[in-house]
Design an enzyme around this catalytic site. Structure first.
Site, PDB file in Angstrom:
ATOM      1  N   CYS A 157       0.993  -1.239  -0.050  1.00 47.13           N
ATOM      2  CA  CYS A 157       0.025   0.010   0.116  1.00 47.13           C
ATOM      3  C   CYS A 157       0.874   1.210  -0.076  1.00 47.13           C
ATOM      4  O   CYS A 157       0.826   2.045  -0.990  1.00 47.13           O
ATOM      5  CB  CYS A 157      -0.812   0.011   1.210  1.00 47.13           C
ATOM      6  SG  CYS A 157      -2.203  -1.320   1.180  1.00 47.13           S
ATOM      7  N   GLN A 179      -5.496   3.686   1.015  1.00 46.31           N
ATOM      8  CA  GLN A 179      -5.342   3.748   2.535  1.00 46.31           C
ATOM      9  C   GLN A 179      -6.752   3.626   3.109  1.00 46.31           C
ATOM     10  O   GLN A 179      -7.592   4.358   2.818  1.00 46.31           O
ATOM     11  CB  GLN A 179      -4.515   4.937   2.961  1.00 46.31           C
ATOM     12  CG  GLN A 179      -4.472   4.819   4.529  1.00 46.31           C
ATOM     13  CD  GLN A 179      -3.518   5.996   5.107  1.00 46.31           C
ATOM     14  OE1 GLN A 179      -3.818   7.249   4.949  1.00 46.31           O
ATOM     15  NE2 GLN A 179      -2.206   5.604   5.512  1.00 46.31           N
TER      16      GLN A 179
END
Length: 276
Positions: A157, A179
């Site tokens: 991520c 996120q």
């Protein structure tokens, strides 16, 4: 009041008021009961944190700073991809029976590459460049390795950090493809703020700005009410932060070298549902 709180509240309000809902769309994440995990999302969120002014820990609720730092060091310092090397259980859902998350995160940090100054991994290259050619515009890491994606328990991520020196200040940009704002936003901000502090200390600079770029900033459907309550809470002044000044080598840092003082905060948010 904490500027980190103000940024967080503004970001959440903008997502809730103006974001795009994925409800009814084909989505990959799901809840533990198998229900699709829909989100409200904004594209291209950019938050700037001036580390010379304050340490950006939320006061709306407590961020477990030492645990966050342990995870960051697990990736950047220990270069591990095995959850058995980590005290927290954050990664359990993405690990195999041996504790491995595959060729992800710390694994990518430990891969050796041939740089002009010799063979080394990405972390050592950053440190070498900051010490030897700090005004280079090529000081960065990237762990989104397409060749290895199929062998990763979770595609990264937070995948890239670019370091940049301005005068005596060390700045960084954290690039994140996705996120979960409730579960991970301040967690990541704290981690990479501490990383900037650590890198600055061992290379002779002072901490400057952390710029956080999020491609898909989202609030999950089961987090909306929690977020609404959270952003209405009282805000407090930012805590005071310092590092153990005796540490001169990045590989010698431990979470105990991170000292936070006067950390006032609201009650913890417990039992946050996590989509996988």
């Amino acid at each position: 009041m904490s500027k980190a709180d103000q940024l967080f509240v503004t970001m959440c309000e903008d997502i809730l008021d103006h974001g795009f809902s994925t409800e009814g769309q084909k989505v990959r994440p799901h809840w533990e009961d198998g229900t699709p995990a829909y989100t409200i999302k904004n594209f291209g969120v950019v938050n700037r944190y001036d580390l010379s002014e304050e340490f950006p820990a939320l006061t709306l609720r407590r961020t477990a700073v030492k645990t966050a730092v342990e995870e960051m060091l697990w990736i950047w310092q220990r270069k591990s991809n095995n959850i058995r090397d980590l005290n927290a259980h954050i990664w359990d859902a993405w690990a195999d029976e041996n504790g491995s998350i595959g060729k992800a995160y710390g694994y990518q940090m430990g891969v050796k590459y041939r740089f002009p100054q010799g063979e080394m991994d990405q972390v050592d290259n950053v440190i070498w460049q900051l010490k030897n050619q700090p005004y280079s515009r090529r000081i960065l890491t990237n762990i989104y390795n397409f060749r290895d994606l199929a062998e990763m328990g979770l595609e990264p991520c937070a995948y890239s950090v670019t370091f940049n020196v301005t005068g005596d200040r060390l700045n960084a940009i954290l690039n994140q493809r996705s996120q979960d704002i409730l579960a991970a936003n301040n967690w990541n901000v704290v981690q990479y703020a501490v990383l900037v502090y650590m890198m600055a200390q061992v290379t002779g600079f002072r901490p400057g700005e952390l710029v956080h770029v999020i491609a898909d900033a989202h609030i999950y459907d089961r987090h909306v009410d929690i977020i609404r309550e959270l952003i209405r809470r009282p805000q407090y002044p930012a805590p005071k932060f310092r590092l153990n000044p005796d540490v001169k080598d990045f590989y010698d840092f431990t979470p105990d070298d991170v000292i936070l003082e006067d950390y006032q905060h609201g009650p913890q948010v417990k039992n946050i549902p996590v989509a996988v």
